[in-house]
Design a protein around this motif. Structure first.
Motif, mmCIF file in Angstrom:
data_model
loop_
_atom_site.group_PDB
_atom_site.id
_atom_site.type_symbol
_atom_site.label_atom_id
_atom_site.label_comp_id
_atom_site.label_asym_id
_atom_site.label_seq_id
_atom_site.Cartn_x
_atom_site.Cartn_y
_atom_site.Cartn_z
ATOM 1 N N LYS A 276 63.504 26.501 29.864
ATOM 2 C CA LYS A 276 63.733 26.022 28.471
ATOM 3 C C LYS A 276 64.510 27.043 27.412
ATOM 4 C CE LYS A 276 61.295 24.117 24.549
ATOM 5 N NZ LYS A 276 61.855 25.033 23.488
ATOM 6 N N ASP A 277 64.154 28.460 27.531
ATOM 7 C CA ASP A 277 64.371 29.302 26.496
ATOM 8 C C ASP A 277 65.205 30.458 27.117
ATOM 9 O OD1 ASP A 277 63.502 27.965 24.318
ATOM 10 O OD2 ASP A 277 61.463 28.960 24.593
ATOM 11 N N MET A 278 65.356 30.446 28.526
ATOM 12 C CA MET A 278 65.820 31.827 29.411
ATOM 13 C C MET A 278 65.160 32.945 28.866
ATOM 14 S SD MET A 278 68.422 30.266 31.534
ATOM 15 C CE MET A 278 68.907 31.722 31.874
ATOM 16 N N LYS A 279 63.853 32.829 28.798
ATOM 17 C CA LYS A 279 63.145 33.997 28.444
ATOM 18 C C LYS A 279 61.823 33.931 29.210
ATOM 19 C CE LYS A 279 64.832 35.190 23.879
ATOM 20 N NZ LYS A 279 64.696 35.221 22.796
ATOM 21 N N ILE A 280 61.232 35.010 29.698
ATOM 22 C CA ILE A 280 59.909 34.968 29.829
ATOM 23 C C ILE A 280 59.103 35.969 28.983
ATOM 24 C CG2 ILE A 280 58.042 35.351 31.787
ATOM 25 C CD1 ILE A 280 60.505 35.281 33.889
ATOM 26 N N PRO A 281 58.285 35.269 28.202
ATOM 27 C CA PRO A 281 57.736 36.223 27.007
ATOM 28 C C PRO A 281 56.724 37.096 27.491
ATOM 29 C CG PRO A 281 57.588 33.610 26.584
ATOM 30 C CD PRO A 281 58.142 33.839 28.065
ATOM 31 N N ASN A 282 56.824 38.378 26.941
ATOM 32 C CA ASN A 282 55.861 39.409 27.138
ATOM 33 C C ASN A 282 54.353 38.883 27.409
ATOM 34 O OD1 ASN A 282 57.831 41.274 27.491
ATOM 35 N ND2 ASN A 282 57.548 41.991 25.397
ATOM 36 N N LEU B 13 52.004 39.612 30.308
ATOM 37 C CA LEU B 13 50.565 40.318 30.126
ATOM 38 C C LEU B 13 49.444 39.490 30.593
ATOM 39 C CD1 LEU B 13 49.414 42.776 29.009
ATOM 40 C CD2 LEU B 13 49.332 41.865 26.754
ATOM 41 N N ALA B 14 49.488 38.017 30.595
ATOM 42 C CA ALA B 14 48.481 37.424 30.921
ATOM 43 C C ALA B 14 48.519 37.256 32.291
ATOM 44 C CB ALA B 14 48.656 35.813 30.404
ATOM 45 N N LEU B 15 49.289 37.205 33.159
ATOM 46 C CA LEU B 15 49.409 37.550 34.795
ATOM 47 C C LEU B 15 48.708 38.876 35.133
ATOM 48 C CD1 LEU B 15 49.908 36.044 37.165
ATOM 49 C CD2 LEU B 15 52.116 37.318 37.345
ATOM 50 N N LEU B 16 49.308 39.881 34.299
ATOM 51 C CA LEU B 16 48.588 41.012 34.761
ATOM 52 C C LEU B 16 47.154 41.353 34.416
ATOM 53 C CD1 LEU B 16 49.226 43.982 35.507
ATOM 54 C CD2 LEU B 16 49.755 44.772 33.457
ATOM 55 N N VAL B 17 46.811 40.725 33.144
ATOM 56 C CA VAL B 17 45.348 40.803 32.779
ATOM 57 C C VAL B 17 44.612 40.076 33.833
ATOM 58 C CG1 VAL B 17 43.828 40.129 31.033
ATOM 59 C CG2 VAL B 17 45.855 41.514 30.407
ATOM 60 N N SER B 18 44.980 38.885 34.047
ATOM 61 C CA SER B 18 44.349 38.219 35.151
ATOM 62 C C SER B 18 44.082 38.969 36.474
ATOM 63 C CB SER B 18 44.972 36.815 35.418
ATOM 64 O OG SER B 18 46.008 36.991 36.041
ATOM 65 N N PHE B 19 44.895 39.507 36.647
ATOM 66 C CA PHE B 19 44.906 40.660 37.984
ATOM 67 C C PHE B 19 43.710 41.707 37.751
ATOM 68 C CE2 PHE B 19 45.414 44.270 40.790
ATOM 69 C CZ PHE B 19 45.379 43.651 41.886
ATOM 70 N N LEU B 20 43.831 42.412 36.494
ATOM 71 C CA LEU B 20 42.916 43.565 36.198
ATOM 72 C C LEU B 20 41.659 42.945 36.007
ATOM 73 C CD1 LEU B 20 45.255 45.250 33.502
ATOM 74 C CD2 LEU B 20 44.977 45.879 35.710
ATOM 75 N N VAL B 21 41.324 41.549 35.589
ATOM 76 C CA VAL B 21 39.868 41.135 35.459
ATOM 77 C C VAL B 21 39.422 40.596 36.788
ATOM 78 C CG1 VAL B 21 38.706 39.307 34.324
ATOM 79 C CG2 VAL B 21 40.293 40.420 33.028
ATOM 80 N N LEU B 22 40.309 39.947 37.515
ATOM 81 C CA LEU B 22 39.619 39.336 38.896
ATOM 82 C C LEU B 22 39.915 40.148 40.125
ATOM 83 C CD1 LEU B 22 41.336 35.993 38.269
ATOM 84 C CD2 LEU B 22 39.149 36.490 37.730
ATOM 85 N N GLY B 23 40.816 40.960 39.916
ATOM 86 C CA GLY B 23 41.203 41.899 41.070
ATOM 87 C C GLY B 23 39.891 42.618 41.548
ATOM 88 N N PRO B 24 38.938 43.282 41.011
ATOM 89 C CA PRO B 24 38.111 44.106 41.438
ATOM 90 C C PRO B 24 36.870 43.226 42.106
ATOM 91 C CG PRO B 24 38.325 44.912 39.207
ATOM 92 C CD PRO B 24 39.164 43.682 39.350
ATOM 93 N N PHE B 25 36.648 41.975 41.608
ATOM 94 C CA PHE B 25 35.680 41.090 42.367
ATOM 95 C C PHE B 25 36.586 40.590 43.420
ATOM 96 C CE2 PHE B 25 34.903 40.891 37.728
ATOM 97 C CZ PHE B 25 33.565 41.136 37.793
ATOM 98 N N ALA B 26 37.649 40.301 43.526
ATOM 99 C CA ALA B 26 38.336 39.707 44.665
ATOM 100 C C ALA B 26 38.604 40.577 45.686
ATOM 101 C CB ALA B 26 39.774 39.047 44.362
ATOM 102 N N LEU B 27 39.000 42.006 45.443
ATOM 103 C CA LEU B 27 39.613 42.652 46.554
ATOM 104 C C LEU B 27 38.389 43.872 46.728
ATOM 105 C CD1 LEU B 27 42.963 42.880 44.919
ATOM 106 C CD2 LEU B 27 42.411 41.790 46.893
ATOM 107 N N GLY B 28 37.772 44.166 46.020
ATOM 108 C CA GLY B 28 36.870 45.467 46.038
ATOM 109 C C GLY B 28 37.697 46.452 45.419
ATOM 110 N N LEU B 29 37.125 47.410 44.744
ATOM 111 C CA LEU B 29 37.833 48.633 44.111
ATOM 112 C C LEU B 29 38.750 49.418 44.701
ATOM 113 C CD1 LEU B 29 37.535 49.736 41.368
ATOM 114 C CD2 LEU B 29 35.992 51.493 41.905
ATOM 115 N N GLU B 30 38.423 49.923 45.906
ATOM 116 C CA GLU B 30 39.542 50.699 46.522
ATOM 117 C C GLU B 30 40.773 49.808 46.704
ATOM 118 O OE1 GLU B 30 40.333 53.132 50.706
ATOM 119 O OE2 GLU B 30 38.351 52.410 50.259
#
Length: 163
Positions: A28-34, A38-55
């Motif tokens: 639509k706008d030829m942009k991926i808003p920040n 950020l939402a994608l990164l935060v979803s990984f930061l929140v879910l990652g430790p549970f899904a993957l384990g800390l290491e």
């Protein structure tokens, strides 16, 4: 596949709507808003430790850093858009190191399918009438967010299918 069904079950519900919105907004706008990146990164930061384990979670954060630096360099020399580079960096932690070749193939296929699909659809007047405010129909650039989001969803979907 290195990414397991359980990991995909954690990540896919969060990544799917974010990737769909990134693709839609890029067309639509030829942009991926920040905030989308950020939402994608935060979803990984929140879910990652549970899904993957800390290491494993901490090792996957290295993927973010490497892709962010590479994307920054590619953006500076004009090879990719800054939004695409940032979104790719936010996607990187979702991808297991052992799956990099598989993901590269998915990304290549997604880029080809998205490019030709987008170019085909923009030649159809009815499609343009339904989406008259989409910049990507007139822009000579390609909305790579479409392919980036598609490749991550396909990757997580394939892992989910393994379960």
């Amino acid at each position: 596949m290195e990414t397991t069904y359980i990991q995909a079950a954690w990540f896919l519900p969060a990544a799917l709507p974010i990737c769909l919105f990134a693709a839609w907004n890029d067309m639509k706008d030829m942009k991926i808003p920040n905030f989308v990146t950020l939402a994608l990164l935060v979803s990984f930061l929140v879910l990652g430790p549970f899904a993957l384990g800390l290491e494993t979670f901490l090792w996957r954060l290295l993927h973010f850093a490497v892709v962010l630096v590479a994307g920054f360099i590619l953006s500076v020399i004009g090879r990719v858009g800054a939004g695409d580079a940032k979104f790719a960096a936010a996607m990187a932690p979702f991808i297991a190191y052992d799956d990099m070749k598989l993901f590269a193939g998915l990304l290549a296929a997604s880029l080809l399918a998205a490019f030709f699909g987008h170019r085909l659809l923009r030649m159809i007047p009815q499609v343009q009438l339904m989406t008259p405010d989409w910049r990507s129909w007139q822009d000579h650039q390609f909305p790579a967010g479409l392919a980036l989001g598609l490749s991550l969803v396909l990757y997580l979907g394939m892992a989910f299918q393994q379960g």
